[in-house]
Write a protein that holds these residues in place. Structure first.
Motif, PDB file in Angstrom:
ATOM      1  N   ALA A 291       0.804  -1.188  -0.083  1.00 47.86           N
ATOM      2  CA  ALA A 291      -0.039  -0.039   0.049  1.00 47.86           C
ATOM      3  C   ALA A 291       0.890   1.247  -0.121  1.00 47.86           C
ATOM      4  O   ALA A 291       0.486   2.026  -0.587  1.00 47.86           O
ATOM      5  CB  ALA A 291      -0.824   0.027   1.186  1.00 47.86           C
ATOM      6  N   MET A 292       1.996   1.140   0.624  1.00 47.34           N
ATOM      7  CA  MET A 292       2.958   2.369   0.661  1.00 47.34           C
ATOM      8  C   MET A 292       3.630   2.406  -0.517  1.00 47.34           C
ATOM      9  O   MET A 292       3.567   3.564  -1.101  1.00 47.34           O
ATOM     10  CB  MET A 292       3.826   1.970   1.610  1.00 47.34           C
TER      11      MET A 292
ATOM     12  N   LEU B 170       0.973   4.254  -2.809  1.00 44.50           N
ATOM     13  CA  LEU B 170       0.791   5.701  -2.400  1.00 44.50           C
ATOM     14  C   LEU B 170       2.072   6.384  -3.131  1.00 44.50           C
ATOM     15  O   LEU B 170       1.498   7.472  -3.604  1.00 44.50           O
ATOM     16  CB  LEU B 170       0.763   5.760  -1.111  1.00 44.50           C
ATOM     17  N   ARG B 171       3.156   5.848  -3.030  1.00 47.70           N
ATOM     18  CA  ARG B 171       4.217   6.598  -3.657  1.00 47.70           C
ATOM     19  C   ARG B 171       3.912   6.546  -5.313  1.00 47.70           C
ATOM     20  O   ARG B 171       4.402   7.795  -5.848  1.00 47.70           O
ATOM     21  CB  ARG B 171       5.551   5.972  -3.404  1.00 47.70           C
ATOM     22  N   GLU B 172       3.570   5.631  -5.706  1.00 51.21           N
ATOM     23  CA  GLU B 172       3.426   5.364  -7.140  1.00 51.21           C
ATOM     24  C   GLU B 172       2.213   6.494  -7.683  1.00 51.21           C
ATOM     25  O   GLU B 172       2.317   7.338  -8.622  1.00 51.21           O
ATOM     26  CB  GLU B 172       2.922   4.048  -7.523  1.00 51.21           C
ATOM     27  N   HIS B 173       1.280   6.632  -6.762  1.00 50.77           N
ATOM     28  CA  HIS B 173       0.008   7.417  -7.259  1.00 50.77           C
ATOM     29  C   HIS B 173       0.512   8.982  -6.826  1.00 50.77           C
ATOM     30  O   HIS B 173       0.232   9.603  -7.645  1.00 50.77           O
ATOM     31  CB  HIS B 173      -0.949   7.302  -5.875  1.00 50.77           C
ATOM     32  N   LEU B 174       1.616   9.138  -5.984  1.00 56.00           N
ATOM     33  CA  LEU B 174       2.169  10.470  -5.701  1.00 56.00           C
ATOM     34  C   LEU B 174       2.836  11.073  -6.822  1.00 56.00           C
ATOM     35  O   LEU B 174       2.926  12.189  -7.367  1.00 56.00           O
ATOM     36  CB  LEU B 174       2.934  10.312  -4.491  1.00 56.00           C
ATOM     37  N   THR B 175       3.614  10.244  -7.506  1.00 55.21           N
ATOM     38  CA  THR B 175       4.611  10.465  -8.583  1.00 55.21           C
ATOM     39  C   THR B 175       3.954  10.532 -10.173  1.00 55.21           C
ATOM     40  O   THR B 175       4.085  11.344 -10.962  1.00 55.21           O
ATOM     41  CB  THR B 175       5.883   9.534  -8.611  1.00 55.21           C
ATOM     42  N   HIS B 176       3.100   9.500 -10.323  1.00 53.33           N
ATOM     43  CA  HIS B 176       2.660   9.132 -11.539  1.00 53.33           C
ATOM     44  C   HIS B 176       1.396  10.085 -12.018  1.00 53.33           C
ATOM     45  O   HIS B 176       0.999  10.165 -13.050  1.00 53.33           O
ATOM     46  CB  HIS B 176       2.413   7.520 -11.903  1.00 53.33           C
ATOM     47  N   SER B 177       0.778  10.566 -10.856  1.00 49.67           N
ATOM     48  CA  SER B 177      -0.421  11.435 -11.268  1.00 49.67           C
ATOM     49  C   SER B 177      -0.090  12.657 -11.802  1.00 49.67           C
ATOM     50  O   SER B 177      -0.786  13.421 -12.353  1.00 49.67           O
ATOM     51  CB  SER B 177      -1.184  11.792  -9.898  1.00 49.67           C
ATOM     52  N   TRP B 178       1.150  13.089 -11.978  1.00 52.55           N
ATOM     53  CA  TRP B 178       1.495  14.293 -12.515  1.00 52.55           C
ATOM     54  C   TRP B 178       1.750  14.227 -14.251  1.00 52.55           C
ATOM     55  O   TRP B 178       1.788  15.436 -14.809  1.00 52.55           O
ATOM     56  CB  TRP B 178       2.784  14.936 -11.869  1.00 52.55           C
ATOM     57  N   ARG B 179       1.499  12.737 -14.639  1.00 57.55           N
ATOM     58  CA  ARG B 179       1.621  12.906 -15.975  1.00 57.55           C
ATOM     59  C   ARG B 179       0.525  13.278 -16.532  1.00 57.55           C
ATOM     60  O   ARG B 179      -0.675  13.182 -16.083  1.00 57.55           O
ATOM     61  CB  ARG B 179       2.008  11.186 -16.325  1.00 57.55           C
ATOM     62  N   ALA B 180       0.793  13.895 -18.049  1.00 60.43           N
ATOM     63  CA  ALA B 180      -0.677  14.406 -18.563  1.00 60.43           C
ATOM     64  C   ALA B 180      -1.386  13.165 -19.116  1.00 60.43           C
ATOM     65  O   ALA B 180      -1.098  12.346 -19.341  1.00 60.43           O
ATOM     66  CB  ALA B 180      -0.052  15.163 -19.801  1.00 60.43           C
TER      67      ALA B 180
END
Lengths: 252, 185
Positions: free
Chosen positions: A238-239, A242-252
Motif C-alpha cells: 500500500a505504501m 501511495l508513492r506511485e500515485h504521488l509521482t505518476h499522477s503528474w503525467r498528462a
C-alpha cells in the motif's frame, strides 16, 4: 547556595519517605521490586555519606563514589522494571526490543574495542568518566525502550509512566552534567551539584505523583492477534501504491 | 565530539519523554487488527483526475489570454492551494495507514525486526518523495513542478534507453569473447 542545597536535601528526604510510605500502603513495593530496591539503595547511600562526614575527608570521597556506582548499577534495575512492565503483554515487541538492545550493546562493545585498540591507555579513565559512561548506556537503553513505546503507541499505566519520565529526566540531566564535568576535567562544581539535586527532587515529585494511586498497565488485546506476515506485506504494498500515485499522477 | 553526542542523546531522550507525556489518549481508541478489512483503500486516495483538472493547460491559456496580472496571480495561488490540498490528502492517508499498521501489529507474536525495517524503508522513501514534491509545489507552484517532474521522467527514460543500448552493444561482443575463450581451451 548552601541554604538552597539544604532545602533540596530536606525536601528530597521528605519526598523519598513519602514515596516509600505510599508504595508500601498500595503494595507497590512487591509489584515494582527493582524500583523499590533502587530507592532503598539511594537511602542507604545517603546514610553512608552522612556517616562518613565531613565531606572534605578522603573516606567521604571514597564512600561517595562507591555508593554512586552502587546506585548507578541498581538503576539498571529501574530500566529492567520499565521494560518488563511495558512490554510484558507484547511478545513480538519484546523480541524486537531484545534485538535492538543487543544491537546497541554490540555497537557499544565495538566502539570500546576500537578506542582501546587506538589508545591502549584509555582504560585508565577517571571516576567521573566511568559514571558518565554508565549513565550514557542507561540513557541509550531508555531511548530504545521509549522509542518503541512511542513508535508502537504502547499504552502505559500511570505508575510505570511516572517511573519512566522521572527516571529518564534524571538520567538525561545527570549524563549531560557528568559529560560536562569530564569535558572540563573537574570532579566537582557547586552549580552542577545544585542542578543534580534539583533534577533528583523533580524526579521524586514525578514519582510521588505517579505512585500516589495504583495504576497497572492496560492489558493487551490477545483476541485480535493478527496475521503479521499478511498485514506487513499489505502495508508495504500500500505504501508503494501511495508513492506511485504521488509521482505518476503528474503525467498528462 | 563525545560531549556533543551525549547532549544529542539526552535531548532525544527528553523529547521522547515529552511525547510519552503528551500522547493523546484518542490514539488508543482505534480497534486494532482491522487493517486488512479496509478493502476500500484505493477509493480513499484522492482522484488523479482532480489533479489533472487542477493542472489543466486550457484553464491556464484562458487566464493568460485575459492579460490581467492580478487574475493570473489569483489563479496560480488557487491552483497551488488545490494541488497542496491534493498532496496533503495523500500524506494523511499514508500517515493513517502506517499508524493503523503499528497498532495492528503490536500484539503480533511473530513480529520481525527485518520486516519492520523493510516497511520503515518504504515509509522513508515515501516521505522523501512526498516532502520533495510538497516543497516544490510550495516554492514553485504546481505547473512548474509538473514540468520539472516530466522533464525528470524524460531524462530518466533517456538514461534507461542509453543504458539498454550500451548493454546491448557490449553483451554480444562479450558473449562472443566468452565463446571464443571456451572454444580455445
Amino acid at each position: 547556595m548552601e541554604l538552597l542545597s539544604h532545602l533540596f536535601w530536606g525536601s528530597g528526604s521528605l519526598l523519598i519517605v513519602g514515596l516509600l510510605w505510599r508504595m508500601g500502603r498500595l503494595t507497590l513495593v512487591s509489584r515494582y521490586p527493582y524500583f523499590s530496591a533502587y530507592i532503598w539503595g539511594v537511602i542507604c547511600s545517603g546514610i553512608v555519606r552522612f556517616w562518613l562526614q565531613p565531606s572534605t575527608s578522603r573516606a567521604y570521597a571514597l564512600g561517595y563514589w562507591i555508593s554512586e556506582f552502587g546506585c548507578a548499577l541498581l538503576a539498571y534495575g529501574v530500566t529492567w522494571e520499565i521494560y518488563r512492565h511495558t512490554l510484558a503483554p507484547y511478545q513480538g515487541l519484546r523480541r524486537v526490543a531484545r534485538a535492538v538492545v543487543g544491537l546497541l550493546f554490540a555497537l557499544i562493545a565495538a566502539k570500546a574495542a576500537a578506542e582501546l585498540w587506538t589508545n591502549p591507555m584509555g582504560l585508565r579513565s577517571t571516576t567521573v568518566e566511568l559514571e558518565r559512561n554508565v549513565r550514557v548506556v542507561q540513557a541509550l537503553l531508555l531511548v530504545a525502550i521509549v522509542g518503541m513505546v512511542v513508535h508502537y503507541s504502547v499504552p502505559m499505566g500511570r505508575n510505570v509512566c511516572s517511573m519512566l519520565v522521572g527516571y529518564g529526566l534524571y538520567v538525561a540531566v545527570r549524563a549531560v552534567l557528568l559529560a560536562l564535568l569530564s569535558w572540563q576535567g573537574v570532579v566537582f562544581q557547586p552549580w552542577v551539584s545544585m542542578l543534580l539535586q534539583s533534577a533528583w527532587v523533580l524526579a521524586l515529585v514525578i514519582w510521588c505523583v505517579g505512585m500516589w494511586s495504583a495504576s497497572p498497565n492496560p492489558v493487551a488485546h490477545p483476541q485480535v492477534e493478527c496475521a503479521y506476515e499478511s498485514v506487513s506485506g499489505y502495508t508495504v504494498r500500500a505504501m508503494g501504491q501511495l508513492r506511485e500515485h504521488l509521482t505518476h499522477s503528474w503525467r498528462a | 565530539m563525545t560531549f556533543t553526542l551525549i547532549v544529542v542523546l539526552c535531548i532525544a531522550l527528553l523529547l521522547l519523554l515529552r511525547v510519552v507525556l503528551h500522547r493523546s489518549t484518542r490514539e488508543e481508541d482505534g480497534v486494532p487488527g482491522d487493517i486488512l478489512n479496509r478493502s476500500d483503500y484505493a477509493r480513499r486516495l484522492p482522484d488523479r483526475a482532480l489533479l489533472h483538472q487542477c493542472l489543466s493547460p486550457e484553464d491556464l491559456e484562458f487566464i493568460a489570454a485575459r492579460r490581467s496580472p492580478g487574475l493570473t496571480q489569483l489563479f496560480l495561488r488557487e491552483r497551488r492551494r488545490l494541488a497542496l490540498g491534493w498532496l496533503r490528502q495523500i500524506g494523511r492517508e499514508a500517515r493513517g495507514l502506517y499508524r493503523q499498521h503499528l497498532r495492528s501489529v503490536r500484539d503480533a507474536a511473530d513480529l520481525r525486526l527485518s520486516a519492520e525495517a523493510k516497511l520503515l524503508l518504504a515509509v522513508v522513501l515515501f516521505s522523501i518523495t512526498y516532502g520533495a514534491i510538497l516543497t516544490a509545489v510550495e516554492c514553485y507552484g504546481p505547473f512548474r513542478t509538473r514540468r520539472f517532474l516530466l522533464s525528470l521522467q524524460g531524462m530518466a527514460n533517456i538514461l534507461i534507453e542509453l543504458g539498454n543500448r550500451i548493454a546491448g552493444s557490449i553483451a554480444p561482443a562479450g558473449l562472443a569473447g566468452l565463446d571464443a575463450a571456451a572454444g580455445g581451451r
